[in-house]
Write a protein that holds these residues in place. Structure first.
Motif, PDB file in Angstrom:
ATOM      1  N   ARG A   1       0.825  -1.266   0.185  1.00  0.00           N
ATOM      2  CA  ARG A   1      -0.138  -0.026   0.025  1.00  0.00           C
ATOM      3  C   ARG A   1       0.869   1.320  -0.159  1.00  0.00           C
ATOM      4  NH1 ARG A   1      -2.215  -4.160   1.755  1.00  0.00           N
ATOM      5  NH2 ARG A   1      -4.356  -4.513   1.721  1.00  0.00           N
TER       6      ARG A   1
ATOM      7  N   LEU B   1       2.933   2.330   2.092  1.00  0.00           N
ATOM      8  CA  LEU B   1       2.815   2.760   3.698  1.00  0.00           C
ATOM      9  C   LEU B   1       4.153   2.767   4.492  1.00  0.00           C
ATOM     10  CD1 LEU B   1      -0.660   1.796   4.730  1.00  0.00           C
ATOM     11  CD2 LEU B   1      -0.083   4.117   3.764  1.00  0.00           C
TER      12      LEU B   1
ATOM     13  N   GLY C   1       7.193   3.897   3.821  1.00  0.00           N
ATOM     14  CA  GLY C   1       7.949   5.205   3.757  1.00  0.00           C
ATOM     15  C   GLY C   1       9.233   5.027   3.667  1.00  0.00           C
TER      16      GLY C   1
ATOM     17  N   ARG D   1       5.338   8.816  11.915  1.00  0.00           N
ATOM     18  CA  ARG D   1       5.124   8.904  10.453  1.00  0.00           C
ATOM     19  C   ARG D   1       4.394   8.176   9.883  1.00  0.00           C
ATOM     20  NH1 ARG D   1       6.523  13.833  11.138  1.00  0.00           N
ATOM     21  NH2 ARG D   1       8.584  14.714  11.046  1.00  0.00           N
ATOM     22  N   LEU D   2       4.743   6.648  10.239  1.00  0.00           N
ATOM     23  CA  LEU D   2       3.946   5.645   9.826  1.00  0.00           C
ATOM     24  C   LEU D   2       2.367   5.822  10.261  1.00  0.00           C
ATOM     25  CD1 LEU D   2       3.492   2.716   8.504  1.00  0.00           C
ATOM     26  CD2 LEU D   2       4.095   1.759  10.845  1.00  0.00           C
TER      27      LEU D   2
ATOM     28  N   GLU E   1       0.763   8.609  10.640  1.00  0.00           N
ATOM     29  CA  GLU E   1       0.288   9.802   9.644  1.00  0.00           C
ATOM     30  C   GLU E   1      -0.052   9.125   8.114  1.00  0.00           C
ATOM     31  OE1 GLU E   1       3.529  12.357   9.542  1.00  0.00           O
ATOM     32  OE2 GLU E   1       3.295  13.315  11.560  1.00  0.00           O
ATOM     33  N   ARG E   2       0.915   8.048   7.505  1.00  0.00           N
ATOM     34  CA  ARG E   2       0.628   7.703   6.243  1.00  0.00           C
ATOM     35  C   ARG E   2      -0.657   6.604   6.343  1.00  0.00           C
ATOM     36  NH1 ARG E   2       6.281   8.029   6.234  1.00  0.00           N
ATOM     37  NH2 ARG E   2       6.439   5.719   6.980  1.00  0.00           N
TER      38      ARG E   2
ATOM     39  N   ALA F   1      -3.596   8.902   6.603  1.00  0.00           N
ATOM     40  CA  ALA F   1      -4.169   9.395   5.231  1.00  0.00           C
ATOM     41  C   ALA F   1      -4.732   8.498   4.455  1.00  0.00           C
ATOM     42  CB  ALA F   1      -2.795   9.969   4.647  1.00  0.00           C
ATOM     43  N   ARG F   2      -4.332   7.200   4.535  1.00  0.00           N
ATOM     44  CA  ARG F   2      -4.855   6.300   3.665  1.00  0.00           C
ATOM     45  C   ARG F   2      -6.299   5.889   4.067  1.00  0.00           C
ATOM     46  NH1 ARG F   2      -5.732   3.279  -1.139  1.00  0.00           N
ATOM     47  NH2 ARG F   2      -5.945   1.336  -0.857  1.00  0.00           N
TER      48      ARG F   2
ATOM     49  N   GLU G   1      -8.618   8.567   2.538  1.00  0.00           N
ATOM     50  CA  GLU G   1      -8.700   8.581   1.373  1.00  0.00           C
ATOM     51  C   GLU G   1      -9.819   7.692   1.084  1.00  0.00           C
ATOM     52  OE1 GLU G   1      -4.967   7.452  -0.453  1.00  0.00           O
ATOM     53  OE2 GLU G   1      -3.942   9.358  -0.051  1.00  0.00           O
TER      54      GLU G   1
END
Length: 395
Positions: free
Chosen positions: A71, A73, A75, A181-182, A184-185, A188-189, A192
């Protein structure tokens, strides 16, 4: 066809995994998080020193590694510090050494014999490798167990984590910038995909809904939500010491205590972004026994003293270089522990009945550390959607 509705309570790693999995399957998902930010125990501190609640790593052989990679994710990941890896130090018999004892090394890497479930690790490892190597292996496994006496746990349980922690090449990978950071991703997913995320939404009882509910909280919080006093886990108790030191050339990358469970790691060796330029971030974890007659503050002090002894050996002049410090005790927040005679199947079941599902790192799902949260979240959504389809079909 009417969209399935799923409610997720808890916005940590397990809750976000459940929300994304359900939304990808076409469900209408609402996620409730009690705090103003997502992440749970995967939060990364804001400010110049980006610490997590203890070490947070992804294991490459784990199921969530593939899921996140598919996915996009994962990063940026912190590169393995190959040069720094030579500065791995082992504390044994009161001194630091560059290599571990040979018998310990042979034991931690051996895979010929699978440890039994019904024996404690100390008894089994002593028979296999002798008492000294058994004690050293138990102490080393503390990095993945956060428990003051790993030798008392199920031999199979400890062996699996010991092999994963000592694998060559190393399995552990770190998210650049911290696990925040993970998170946050993942958030966001989820957005979406149409997931409705409600922060500062603390629920004290299960919501009234016509769809399944996934409870992705600690067992203590889940016990209150579900009115089930039997939901109690056994987690470790660990002193966490975070330090920022002015950079000094030659500091070790890791100090692993083989005399008693204890681990110190210089996280900026692989990810300099975790601290300001010219400083390095060091995180130590020192498991301590549950409080008895001694006060909790004394137990915490014992853990800090243990860390400072290791720092004195491995980080010369660290006291004069210290620019920031934080101390904490993490109790029961480090995942499930399996006693002899038990496995992950004996933990609280995911399916609680009546359309309620329980996920997290202390429930009946396989894996190491965060893998348990991931596996249980995916399984819970699968069970929920399957049951929902059957209900709609029979209606």
């Amino acid at each position: 066809m009417q969209r399935h509705r799923i409610t997720v309570i808890g916005g940590g790693f397990a809750g976000l995994t459940a929300a994304i999995t359900a939304a990808e399957a076409g469900a209408e998902v609402t996620l409730h998080e009690a705090h103003h930010t997502l992440g749970g125990r995967a939060r990364t501190a804001e400010g110049p020193y980006r610490t997590n609640e203890g070490p947070h790593a992804l294991y490459r052989r784990g199921p969530h590694w593939t899921w996140l990679a598919q996915r996009g994710l994962l990063g940026p990941l912190a590169p393995l510090p190959t040069r720094e890896a030579a500065r791995f130090r082992f504390h044994h018999a009161g001194a630091l050494r560059r290599t571990p004892p040979l018998r310990f090394l042979r034991h931690t890497l051996r895979t010929a014999e699978q440890a039994p479930v019904d024996s404690d690790f100390r008894t089994w490892a002593t028979r296999v490798a002798g008492p000294e190597a058994a004690a050293q292996a138990a102490a080393y496994s503390g990095v993945a167990l956060f428990h003051h006496d790993p030798g008392a746990l199920s031999a199979r349980f400890v062996q699996e984590r010991l092999h994963r922690a000592a694998a060559l090449p190393p399995e552990a990978r770190y998210v650049r910038g911290g696990w925040g950071r993970l998170v946050e991703r993942m958030a966001a997913r989820a957005r979406e995909l149409g997931v409705r995320i409600e922060t500062k939404s603390r629920l004290t009882e299960l919501p009234l809904t016509d769809g399944p509910v996934v409870v992705a909280t600690s067992l203590a919080a889940a016990s209150g939500l579900l009115g089930d006093a039997s939901l109690r886990g056994e987690g470790g108790r660990t002193v966490l010491l975070d330090l920022a030191l002015r950079t000094r050339k030659g500091d070790p990358f890791v100090v692993s205590d083989l005399d008693a469970p204890g681990w110190i790691e210089r996280f900026t060796a692989q990810d300099p972004s975790l601290a300001p330029a010219g400083e390095q971030l060091i995180q130590a974890q020192l498991p301590i026994a549950p409080p008895s007659s001694a006060s909790s503050s004394a137990s915490k002090a014992d853990g800090v003293t243990h860390a400072e002894r290791l720092l004195d050996l491995g980080f010369p002049g660290w006291r004069e270089r210290e620019v920031w410090r934080r101390e904490a005790v993490s109790s029961g927040r480090t995942g499930a522990l399996d006693r002899p005679g038990t496995t992950w199947r004996d933990r609280p079941a995911i399916d609680r009945g009546d359309g309620v599902y329980l996920v997290g790192d202390e429930v009946a799902a396989p894996g190491v550390l965060s893998e348990v949260s991931f596996t249980s979240a995916v399984e819970a959504v699968s069970l929920a959607l399957r049951a929902r389809r059957l209900d709609l079909k029979s209606a």
